[in-house]
Design a protein around this motif. Structure first.
Motif, PDB file in Angstrom:
ATOM      1  N   TYR A   1      12.104  11.055  53.829  1.00 60.36           N
ATOM      2  CA  TYR A   1      13.246  10.881  54.739  1.00 60.36           C
ATOM      3  C   TYR A   1      13.323   9.440  55.242  1.00 60.36           C
ATOM      4  CZ  TYR A   1      15.213  15.567  55.547  1.00 60.36           C
ATOM      5  OH  TYR A   1      15.892  16.761  55.418  1.00 60.36           O
ATOM      6  N   ILE A   2      12.164   8.901  55.650  1.00 60.64           N
ATOM      7  CA  ILE A   2      12.149   7.539  56.201  1.00 60.64           C
ATOM      8  C   ILE A   2      12.512   6.518  55.131  1.00 60.64           C
ATOM      9  CG2 ILE A   2      10.646   5.753  57.171  1.00 60.64           C
ATOM     10  CD1 ILE A   2       9.182   8.026  58.668  1.00 60.64           C
ATOM     11  N   ARG A   3      11.918   6.652  53.943  1.00 60.38           N
ATOM     12  CA  ARG A   3      12.270   5.730  52.853  1.00 60.38           C
ATOM     13  C   ARG A   3      13.757   5.848  52.504  1.00 60.38           C
ATOM     14  NH1 ARG A   3       7.373   7.555  50.588  1.00 60.38           N
ATOM     15  NH2 ARG A   3       8.575   9.017  49.283  1.00 60.38           N
ATOM     16  N   GLY A   4      14.260   7.076  52.520  1.00 59.04           N
ATOM     17  CA  GLY A   4      15.686   7.279  52.246  1.00 59.04           C
ATOM     18  C   GLY A   4      16.555   6.563  53.257  1.00 59.04           C
ATOM     19  N   ALA A   5      16.161   6.652  54.524  1.00 62.04           N
ATOM     20  CA  ALA A   5      16.931   5.987  55.580  1.00 62.04           C
ATOM     21  C   ALA A   5      16.917   4.475  55.393  1.00 62.04           C
ATOM     22  CB  ALA A   5      16.368   6.365  56.950  1.00 62.04           C
ATOM     23  N   LEU A   6      15.765   3.910  55.039  1.00 60.67           N
ATOM     24  CA  LEU A   6      15.659   2.464  54.850  1.00 60.67           C
ATOM     25  C   LEU A   6      16.453   2.009  53.623  1.00 60.67           C
ATOM     26  CD1 LEU A   6      11.859   1.965  55.665  1.00 60.67           C
ATOM     27  CD2 LEU A   6      13.819   1.503  57.150  1.00 60.67           C
ATOM     28  N   ASP A   7      16.373   2.775  52.532  1.00 59.97           N
ATOM     29  CA  ASP A   7      17.142   2.430  51.329  1.00 59.97           C
ATOM     30  C   ASP A   7      18.637   2.527  51.602  1.00 59.97           C
ATOM     31  OD1 ASP A   7      14.912   1.936  49.818  1.00 59.97           O
ATOM     32  OD2 ASP A   7      14.836   3.938  48.914  1.00 59.97           O
ATOM     33  N   TYR A   8      19.026   3.538  52.364  1.00 63.60           N
ATOM     34  CA  TYR A   8      20.441   3.733  52.677  1.00 63.60           C
ATOM     35  C   TYR A   8      20.977   2.574  53.507  1.00 63.60           C
ATOM     36  CZ  TYR A   8      24.685   6.196  54.138  1.00 63.60           C
ATOM     37  OH  TYR A   8      25.991   6.555  54.360  1.00 63.60           O
ATOM     38  N   ARG A   9      20.120   2.060  54.414  1.00 62.59           N
ATOM     39  CA  ARG A   9      20.523   0.922  55.238  1.00 62.59           C
ATOM     40  C   ARG A   9      20.655  -0.343  54.393  1.00 62.59           C
ATOM     41  NH1 ARG A   9      16.168  -0.969  59.541  1.00 62.59           N
ATOM     42  NH2 ARG A   9      15.133  -1.533  57.594  1.00 62.59           N
ATOM     43  N   GLU A  10      19.705  -0.561  53.480  1.00 62.34           N
ATOM     44  CA  GLU A  10      19.657  -1.814  52.737  1.00 62.34           C
ATOM     45  C   GLU A  10      20.563  -1.820  51.502  1.00 62.34           C
ATOM     46  OE1 GLU A  10      15.557  -2.431  51.838  1.00 62.34           O
ATOM     47  OE2 GLU A  10      14.951  -2.458  53.940  1.00 62.34           O
ATOM     48  N   LYS A  11      20.640  -0.674  50.792  1.00 61.28           N
ATOM     49  CA  LYS A  11      21.351  -0.665  49.509  1.00 61.28           C
ATOM     50  C   LYS A  11      22.519   0.306  49.457  1.00 61.28           C
ATOM     51  CE  LYS A  11      17.550   0.309  47.276  1.00 61.28           C
ATOM     52  NZ  LYS A  11      16.568   0.584  46.195  1.00 61.28           N
ATOM     53  N   GLY A  12      22.596   1.189  50.434  1.00 62.04           N
ATOM     54  CA  GLY A  12      23.664   2.190  50.404  1.00 62.04           C
ATOM     55  C   GLY A  12      23.406   3.289  49.403  1.00 62.04           C
ATOM     56  N   LYS A  13      22.236   3.257  48.763  1.00 63.32           N
ATOM     57  CA  LYS A  13      21.857   4.284  47.787  1.00 63.32           C
ATOM     58  C   LYS A  13      20.448   4.789  48.094  1.00 63.32           C
ATOM     59  CE  LYS A  13      24.800   3.098  43.883  1.00 63.32           C
ATOM     60  NZ  LYS A  13      24.855   2.986  42.401  1.00 63.32           N
ATOM     61  N   LEU A  14      20.148   5.975  47.559  1.00 61.37           N
ATOM     62  CA  LEU A  14      18.834   6.586  47.751  1.00 61.37           C
ATOM     63  C   LEU A  14      18.213   6.885  46.400  1.00 61.37           C
ATOM     64  CD1 LEU A  14      20.957   7.892  50.054  1.00 61.37           C
ATOM     65  CD2 LEU A  14      18.816   8.859  50.865  1.00 61.37           C
ATOM     66  N   LYS A  15      16.890   6.783  46.351  1.00 59.23           N
ATOM     67  CA  LYS A  15      16.187   7.089  45.097  1.00 59.23           C
ATOM     68  C   LYS A  15      16.261   8.593  44.810  1.00 59.23           C
ATOM     69  CE  LYS A  15      12.819   3.313  45.321  1.00 59.23           C
ATOM     70  NZ  LYS A  15      13.148   2.769  46.640  1.00 59.23           N
ATOM     71  N   ARG A  16      16.411   8.914  43.544  1.00 58.06           N
ATOM     72  CA  ARG A  16      16.483  10.318  43.134  1.00 58.06           C
ATOM     73  C   ARG A  16      15.212  11.076  43.533  1.00 58.06           C
ATOM     74  NH1 ARG A  16      15.223  13.598  38.596  1.00 58.06           N
ATOM     75  NH2 ARG A  16      16.863  15.135  38.117  1.00 58.06           N
ATOM     76  N   THR A  17      14.040  10.427  43.390  1.00 61.61           N
ATOM     77  CA  THR A  17      12.770  11.101  43.720  1.00 61.61           C
ATOM     78  C   THR A  17      12.710  11.491  45.194  1.00 61.61           C
ATOM     79  OG1 THR A  17      11.782   8.898  43.980  1.00 61.61           O
ATOM     80  CG2 THR A  17      11.427  10.046  41.880  1.00 61.61           C
ATOM     81  N   ASP A  18      13.200  10.600  46.076  1.00 66.28           N
ATOM     82  CA  ASP A  18      13.202  10.917  47.506  1.00 66.28           C
ATOM     83  C   ASP A  18      14.213  12.012  47.820  1.00 66.28           C
ATOM     84  OD1 ASP A  18      11.199   9.122  48.171  1.00 66.28           O
ATOM     85  OD2 ASP A  18      12.591   7.476  48.533  1.00 66.28           O
ATOM     86  N   LEU A  19      15.397  11.917  47.196  1.00 64.24           N
ATOM     87  CA  LEU A  19      16.426  12.935  47.434  1.00 64.24           C
ATOM     88  C   LEU A  19      15.941  14.321  47.020  1.00 64.24           C
ATOM     89  CD1 LEU A  19      19.690  11.083  46.365  1.00 64.24           C
ATOM     90  CD2 LEU A  19      19.304  12.201  48.574  1.00 64.24           C
ATOM     91  N   LEU A  20      15.334  14.398  45.849  1.00 65.55           N
ATOM     92  CA  LEU A  20      14.833  15.690  45.381  1.00 65.55           C
ATOM     93  C   LEU A  20      13.769  16.241  46.317  1.00 65.55           C
ATOM     94  CD1 LEU A  20      14.585  15.103  41.525  1.00 65.55           C
ATOM     95  CD2 LEU A  20      16.133  16.674  42.703  1.00 65.55           C
TER      96      LEU A  20
END
Length: 670
Positions: free
Chosen positions: A386-405
């Protein structure tokens, strides 16, 4: 014969027929066994090849064999020493021509079980733990010779467990493999169906000696009963008070019922403890007498007196660790070596904070058990995703598939794996995929808001938000019901993760700490055999060992006794485990408990309450010691306060309860 006490002499001198030796802690049972073997050979004329000595571990068997060879001045006699598995496999090899290649390796066993879980499409977040627990349950079913239809699984539904069990057995048969439990079951079946083979081994093993008999399970015992007939020259040595492997199928009831199975049994109790000082023996005896199902015994110490056990209360685990480390420093000043000291705990998840502090201080230690990495637990991985997803979303507007799954359906958002077509995805792409499903779009929008909140928080606040704001605890509650767990067990991981995150203001600092901590754990795993540090061990793994000074960590309810110990027999086993831990100490025993863990009040262990009355009242004239003021003397006790004089400062001091007994004098801990 060496200078044995009367009971030891009786045990060594026993001739034919069944004999049960109840051997308390530190009572010299190994010496008794080896001298009895010598006596049987040299005085009774027994052929060494007709002697069988069984222990529970290969290391114990080798140690027993070496002790015997030393006793026989190095003569290598054909006495059979081995574990149950080694001896029973020897019988199978004779009948079925098995060899080592027919025994499934541990890694292969886990591989088969993972294939089964994948084939059954079970929704398991903690796969490694689930596989370990299921294999343990299969072992118990086999060892107890249970009817599979009547077994109630602790980890999944009955239908699922039965299917897993049958698929596992099918895979073993297809590969022409057996596991360690199959060895026992197949040996029993062989000896019951083939009287000719049974007679061969009965003639071979005319005298059977078994160490640690309290750890035996049903199928092991049934085979032994067959082999011992008709003479029943069974010499069993054990201590019902040290039976601590119920989770592996060991049952103290087998030892307790031995005199009923063999009415002509000679019963001997080795009741002198040559390891612990008198005060420790007295306290341990007071504790274990609270158990109902046991042989009555009065263990006494060869060394009377000594230092009383120290029982201390701390406001939280941090103060507990801080004081423990200062005590280690005191011991080193007194000339103790690191390896003279041991820190014991109920489960291998208990000492994480202590380990971190010892790492910070570069204090040498080694662990008998690998401490599971908190950050590798599936709950922690979900939170971090969740935390990595939030940081990626802030920086790139996208989330890694592994984190989403990892987190997308925790809690349920009704999103399929088919929605993730690329290695990275934006939430807008996800919305387009579900544009005709309003209830899913609502959940994606809520997730978008949650991620925008998490990215602005510190680690501790983020965890609390994910738990309660996102709804992760609700997911854990549902998952716990599916896995037949108490949700509190998973909430505890969240509590510990929250506590670990508190000191860090940024994600970057926290992630750096995780990496350093994880690397240190790997290093410790590689150095498990080092002997120049403080020993850290679970209570189970410390059985059979001894140390000059022992610290028992976290003597609190839900820890020891463990929260899963609900039935009377479970609580008695927990008390036996605490008894085993206490009796590892030769000179000094420290028992610590906390008032609060991870923000929640906790109760002192009932075992501590059972022990407290063993400590004397503090009387005038008692010597007292303070870290700052040195040594003084109690003048009087009044209104729950102790008034003491310290010559160094030439005045009286008043203390209200912040005292403990240690190293023979009263200590002040403020």
């Amino acid at each position: 014969m060496p200078s044995f006490n009367q009971e030891q002499r009786q045990a060594v001198s026993h001739g034919k027929g069944p004999c049960m030796v109840i051997a308390g802690p530190g009572s010299g049972k190994t010496t008794v066994i080896t001298h009895r073997i010598k006596k049987l050979i040299e005085e009774d004329g027994v052929n060494p090849a007709n002697l069988l000595v069984i222990t529970f571990t290969r290391a114990a068997a080798m140690e027993m064999q070496e002790r015997f060879h030393e006793l026989m001045d190095g003569r290598r006699l054909p006495v059979s020493f081995g574990t149950f598995h080694a001896i029973y496999f020897k019988i199978l090899k004779y009948a079925y021509h098995y060899n080592a290649e027919h025994i499934i390796r541990e890694e292969k066993k886990y591989e088969l079980m993972r294939e089964i879980i994948e084939r059954m499409d079970l929704e398991i977040s903690d796969e490694n733990e689930f596989v370990t627990n299921i294999l343990s349950e299969i072992s118990v079913v086999k060892g107890e010779m249970m009817d599979l239809e009547h077994y109630y699984s602790k980890n999944c539904g009955e239908d699922a467990f039965q299917k897993i069990y049958r698929l596992y057995q099918e895979k073993l048969m297809d590969a022409n493999l057996i596991d360690f439990d199959d060895m026992l079951v197949m040996c029993y079946e062989l000896l019951t169906k083939r009287p000719d083979i049974l007679k061969l081994w009965q003639d071979k093993y005319q005298y059977i000696l078994i160490d640690e008999f309290q750890d035996i399970n049903r199928v092991q015992y049934e085979v032994i009963k067959l082999l011992a007939k008709p003479e029943n020259n069974l010499f069993i040595v054990g201590d019902d008070d040290q039976s601590i492997y119920r989770f592996r199928g060991a049952r103290p009831e087998i030892m307790l019922n031995f005199p009923k199975d063999y009415p002509d049994t000679k019963q001997i109790t080795l009741d002198v403890n040559y390891r612990c000082n008198g005060e420790i023996v007295q306290a341990a005896g007071k504790l274990i007498r609270n158990n109902k199902k046991r042989f009555a015994k009065n263990i006494r110490a060869a060394r009377e007196g000594g230092t009383k056990p120290e029982i201390l209360k701390f406001p939280n685990v941090y103060e507990e660790c801080k004081y423990l480390l200062s005590e280690i420093s005191d011991y080193l000043e007194l000339g103790y070596r690191y390896q003279d000291l041991a820190i014991l705990y109920r489960t291998n998840t208990n000492p994480r904070i202590l380990v971190e502090k010892m790492m910070e201080l570069n204090l040498p230690f080694h662990m008998k058990d690998l401490i599971p990495n908190l950050y590798e637990h599936f709950v922690s991985k979900d939170i971090l995703a969740y935390i990595r997803g939030a940081l990626d979303y802030r920086e790139k507007g996208k989330l890694k598939r592994t984190d989403l799954l990892r987190f997308i359906n925790k809690p349920k958002r009704y999103i399929s794996r088919e929605a993730f077509s690329a290695t990275e995805m934006s939430l807008e792409e996800l919305k387009r995929f579900y544009q005709d499903k309003g209830y899913v779009l609502e959940r994606i929008s809520k997730l978008e808001y949650d991620l925008s909140m998490i990215k602005t928080m510190n680690p501790y606040a983020a965890i609390q938000y994910i738990r309660h704001g996102v709804g992760y605890e609700e997911y854990l509650k549902e998952y716990a019901a599916y896995r037949r767990m108490k949700p509190e067990e998973l909430y505890d991981v969240l509590d510990e993760l929250s506590e670990a995150a508190k000191p860090f203001r940024t994600y970057e600092a926290w992630f750096a700490h995780m990496e350093k901590y994880s690397e240190e754990l790997k290093k410790q795993a590689q150095e498990r055999n080092r002997k120049d540090g403080v020993e850290l061990s679970t209570m189970h793994s410390a059985k059979g060992l001894e140390y000059r000074s022992v610290f028992l960590l976290d003597a609190n309810e839900t820890i020891t006794p463990h929260k899963r110990a609900l039935l009377p027999e479970d609580l008695e086993e927990e008390r036996r485990l605490f008894y085993v831990a206490m009796t590892r100490a030769k000179e000094n025993l420290h028992i610590y408990y906390c008032q609060e863990r991870y923000g929640k009040d906790v109760d002192v262990s009932r075992f501590v309450e059972e022990l407290l009355s063993t400590l004397d009242e503090i009387m005038p004239g008692t010597w007292i010691w303070h870290r700052k003021y040195g040594q003084g003397q109690v003048l009087r006790v009044a209104d729950g306060k102790i008034i003491a004089n310290f010559p160094r400062i030439d005045r009286e001091c008043i203390f209200d309860g912040k005292l403990c007994l240690s190293k023979g004098i009263i200590k002040i801990i403020n």
